[in-house]
Design a protein around this motif. Structure first.
Motif, short mmCIF file in Angstrom:
data_model
loop_
_atom_site.label_atom_id
_atom_site.label_comp_id
_atom_site.label_asym_id
_atom_site.label_seq_id
_atom_site.Cartn_x
_atom_site.Cartn_y
_atom_site.Cartn_z
N UNK A 233 0.80 -1.22 0.00
CA UNK A 233 0.00 0.00 0.00
C UNK A 233 0.83 1.27 0.00
N UNK A 234 1.86 1.33 0.81
CA UNK A 234 2.66 2.55 0.90
C UNK A 234 3.35 2.86 -0.42
N UNK A 235 3.96 1.84 -1.03
CA UNK A 235 4.61 2.04 -2.32
C UNK A 235 3.59 2.44 -3.37
N UNK A 238 2.50 6.12 -2.64
CA UNK A 238 3.53 7.16 -2.68
C UNK A 238 4.39 7.15 -3.93
N UNK A 239 4.36 6.05 -4.68
CA UNK A 239 5.17 5.98 -5.89
C UNK A 239 4.28 5.78 -7.13
N UNK A 240 3.54 4.68 -7.17
CA UNK A 240 2.77 4.38 -8.38
C UNK A 240 1.67 5.40 -8.62
N UNK A 241 0.81 5.62 -7.64
CA UNK A 241 -0.32 6.52 -7.84
C UNK A 241 0.10 7.98 -7.75
N UNK A 245 -0.45 10.88 -10.61
CA UNK A 245 -1.19 12.12 -10.34
C UNK A 245 -0.32 13.34 -10.68
N UNK A 246 0.99 13.25 -10.43
CA UNK A 246 1.85 14.38 -10.66
C UNK A 246 2.26 14.51 -12.12
N UNK A 247 2.17 13.35 -12.85
CA UNK A 247 2.59 13.37 -14.26
C UNK A 247 1.53 13.93 -15.16
#
Length: 247
Positions: A233-235, A238-241, A245-247
Motif C-alpha cells: 500500500x505505501x509504495x 507514494x510511488x505508483x499513484x 497524479x503528478x505526471x
C-alpha cells in the motif's frame, strides 16, 4: 475518477466462466444495461443469456486472433466499460525446458493482448464520454512464484502497461483499474495447484464494481490479495499513484 456501472454498457472478455463470468454477473446485477460477452465460443455464453436475456450480447473474441479484438471494437461501438479479463497461464519455472516457449505464449496473450485491447477500445471509450478500462492482473504481478515464474513475469509486464494506461487514458476521462487477485476458484487456479485455498470469483466481480465506484486504481479482492495489498500500500500510494497524479 469514479464510475457507476448502473445504466452503462460493458464488455467483458472471457465472460463465459470463472472470474470473467463473475464480473459479468456483478455488472449486470448492479444495473449494466447491456453486456457484450466476448468469448471464443458464442454458445459458451448461453448461461448468461438465459439468466439475463437480451441484456447479454455474445460476440466472438480470441486473444490468439488479433483480428477478433479489432472486430469487437467495431461491434461494441456503444461500450462505456471494458474489462480485459481473458488471459493464460503456463506452469513453468525459470529452469524448465519449456520456459522460453511458455513466456513467449504468455507475453503474447497477457501483454500484447492487453495492448491490443487498449489500442482498439481507447477511442471507443473516448467517443462515449471516457468510461472505464479494467485490467485483470494478479498478485503474481507483484511477487513472483517460482513454479509459474513465466506467468508472473507476463503479469508484471501487464501491470506496468496498466500503470501507463492510467496516465494516458486520464486525459480523455477514462478511469483505469488494476485488479490483483490471489487464488480464486477457477480452472486456472486448479491448474496452478491452488484449488484448496481458492476463494469465490464473486469477490472479484463485486470488488470491480466497488473499485470503479470509489475511483480506486488498485483492487486486491480476496484474502491473500488483501495481505499483499496491505504490504504494498505505501509504495502504491507514494510511488505508483502519486507519480501518475503528478505526471
Amino acid at each position: 475518477m469514479t464510475f457507476d456501472v448502473s445504466g452503462k454498457v460493458a464488455l467483458v472478455t472471457g465472460a463465459n466462466r470463472g472470474i470473467g463470468k463473475a464480473i459479468a454477473e456483478s455488472l449486470l446485477q448492479h444495473g449494466a444495461t447491456k453486456l457484450y460477452a466476448a468469448v471464443r465460443n458464442l454458445d459458451s455464453a448461453q448461461a448468461l443469456v438465459e439468466a439475463y436475456g437480451d441484456r447479454v450480447v455474445p460476440i466472438p473474441f480470441d486473444l490468439a486472433q488479433p483480428d477478433t479484438i479489432a472486430q469487437a471494437a467495431q461491434t461494441a461501438t456503444d461500450v462505456e466499460l471494458v474489462v480485459n479479463n481473458a488471459g493464460v497461464l503456463r506452469n513453468a519455472g525459470p529452469l524448465a525446458e519449456d520456459a522460453i516457449e511458455a513466456l513467449q505464449f504468455e507475453i503474447e496473450m497477457n501483454v500484447f493482448g492487453l495492448l491490443r485491447m487498449a489500442q482498439a477500445f481507447a477511442q471507443v471509450l473516448k467517443a462515449n464520454g471516457g468510461g472505464a478500462f479494467v485490467q485483470l492482473n494478479s498478485v503474481a504481478s507483484l511477487r513472483t512464484f517460482a513454479d509459474f515464474a513465466t506467468y508472473s513475469a507476463s503479469k508484471a509486464a501487464a501491470y506496468s502497461i496498466t500503470q501507463a494506461l492510467r496516465d494516458k487514458l486520464a486525459d480523455q476521462g477514462t478511469t483505469v483499474v488494476s485488479v490483483h487477485p490471489g487464488p480464486i476458484a477457477t480452472d486456472m487456479a486448479n491448474d496452478a495447484g491452488l484449488g484448496e485455498i481458492a476463494e469465490p470469483p464473486s469477490l472479484v466481480g463485486e470488488g470491480v464494481v466497488t473499485a470503479l465506484k470509489d475511483g480506486k486504481f488498485h483492487l486486491f479482492p480476496d484474502t491473500v490479495a488483501k495481505q499483499v495489498g496491505a504490504a504494498y500500500a505505501s509504495f502504491a500510494a507514494n510511488v505508483v499513484e502519486a507519480s501518475s497524479a503528478e505526471g
